[in-house]
Design an enzyme around this catalytic site. Structure first.
Site, PDB file in Angstrom:
ATOM      1  N   PRO A 166       1.593  -0.172  47.099  1.00  0.00           N
ATOM      2  CA  PRO A 166       1.761  -1.522  47.649  1.00  0.00           C
ATOM      3  C   PRO A 166       1.732  -1.638  49.178  1.00  0.00           C
ATOM      4  O   PRO A 166       2.726  -2.000  49.809  1.00  0.00           O
ATOM      5  CB  PRO A 166       3.118  -1.946  47.081  1.00  0.00           C
ATOM      6  CG  PRO A 166       3.872  -0.665  46.924  1.00  0.00           C
ATOM      7  CD  PRO A 166       2.838   0.363  46.546  1.00  0.00           C
ATOM      8  N   CYS A 167       0.560  -1.401  49.768  1.00  0.00           N
ATOM      9  CA  CYS A 167       0.411  -1.556  51.210  1.00  0.00           C
ATOM     10  C   CYS A 167       0.558  -3.025  51.624  1.00  0.00           C
ATOM     11  O   CYS A 167       0.859  -3.310  52.786  1.00  0.00           O
ATOM     12  CB  CYS A 167      -0.918  -0.984  51.673  1.00  0.00           C
ATOM     13  SG  CYS A 167      -2.350  -1.617  50.787  1.00  0.00           S
ATOM     14  N   HIS A 168       0.387  -3.951  50.691  1.00  0.00           N
ATOM     15  CA  HIS A 168       0.529  -5.376  50.987  1.00  0.00           C
ATOM     16  C   HIS A 168       1.977  -5.763  51.276  1.00  0.00           C
ATOM     17  O   HIS A 168       2.232  -6.874  51.735  1.00  0.00           O
ATOM     18  CB  HIS A 168      -0.027  -6.223  49.827  1.00  0.00           C
ATOM     19  CG  HIS A 168       0.607  -5.936  48.512  1.00  0.00           C
ATOM     20  ND1 HIS A 168       0.271  -4.828  47.742  1.00  0.00           N
ATOM     21  CD2 HIS A 168       1.568  -6.588  47.824  1.00  0.00           C
ATOM     22  CE1 HIS A 168       0.988  -4.840  46.638  1.00  0.00           C
ATOM     23  NE2 HIS A 168       1.787  -5.886  46.665  1.00  0.00           N
TER      24      HIS A 168
END
Length: 189
Positions: A166-168
């Site tokens: 989950p880089c977001h």
């Protein structure tokens, strides 16, 4: 704290963390069977790369840092169960019906530092965000070596498995959405 403009991302601040198992590299000594497939997602078409039975990459079509997959054979959507499982999982995630994925991950590429960053991203719970600086401080505590927010941002931007790693969930120091290889509008969603 949750700074997302999307209520979907802020519904449950005590949500469980991603439960995907991660393989870092292939320790079997056997050659991998890489295949790619284009899948539909709630955010637009994505290209996935399968490494044997694991997901090795997932990118938005046209995103920054899209890899050269010309040597990776294409595989039809129905040729492997990973693709339908992934597509159904992404749809449920976007609808707020799923917070974690149970897909074996095998992120490809990246330096040892980038792999540490991608591993740390896995620890950000659904519905939460952290700043690049917070992530850098967390990584510094783990090994005693100073880590800059800029270096973390570079590794985050090259995350090979969008959404599932989950880089977001990483934001600027002031809580604003900044940089996303797939486009800031997808990060906001």
């Amino acid at each position: 704290r949750c700074v997302s403009k999307s209520p979907l991302n802020c519904k449950n601040l005590n949500a469980p963390r991603n439960r995907s198992r991660v393989l870092w590299g292939d320790n079997s000594g056997m050659p991998s069977q890489n295949r790619q497939s284009t899948i539909a997602s709630p955010w637009g078409p994505m290209v996935g790369m399968r490494v044997d039975e694991a997901l090795g990459g997932l990118w938005f079509v046209g995103q920054a840092h899209f890899p050269d997959l010309t040597d990776v054979p294409e595989e039809g959507y129905s040729n492997h169960p990973l693709w339908s499982e992934l597509t159904q999982g992404l749809e449920a995630y976007a609808a707020g019906q799923r917070q974690t994925f149970n897909i074996l991950l095998a992120p490809q590429g990246g330096s040892p530092f980038a792999q540490r960053v991608w591993s740390a991203l896995q620890g950000i719970p659904w519905g939460r965000t952290v700043s690049y600086g917070d992530l850098a401080r967390q990584l510094t505590q783990g090994n005693g070596l100073a880590t800059s927010a800029r270096a973390v941002g570079s590794a985050v931007g090259r995350n090979p498995i969008s959404i599932l790693i989950p880089c977001h969930r990483v934001v600027g120091a002031d809580g604003r959405l900044t940089g996303y290889a797939g486009g800031i509008e997808k990060k906001a969603a």
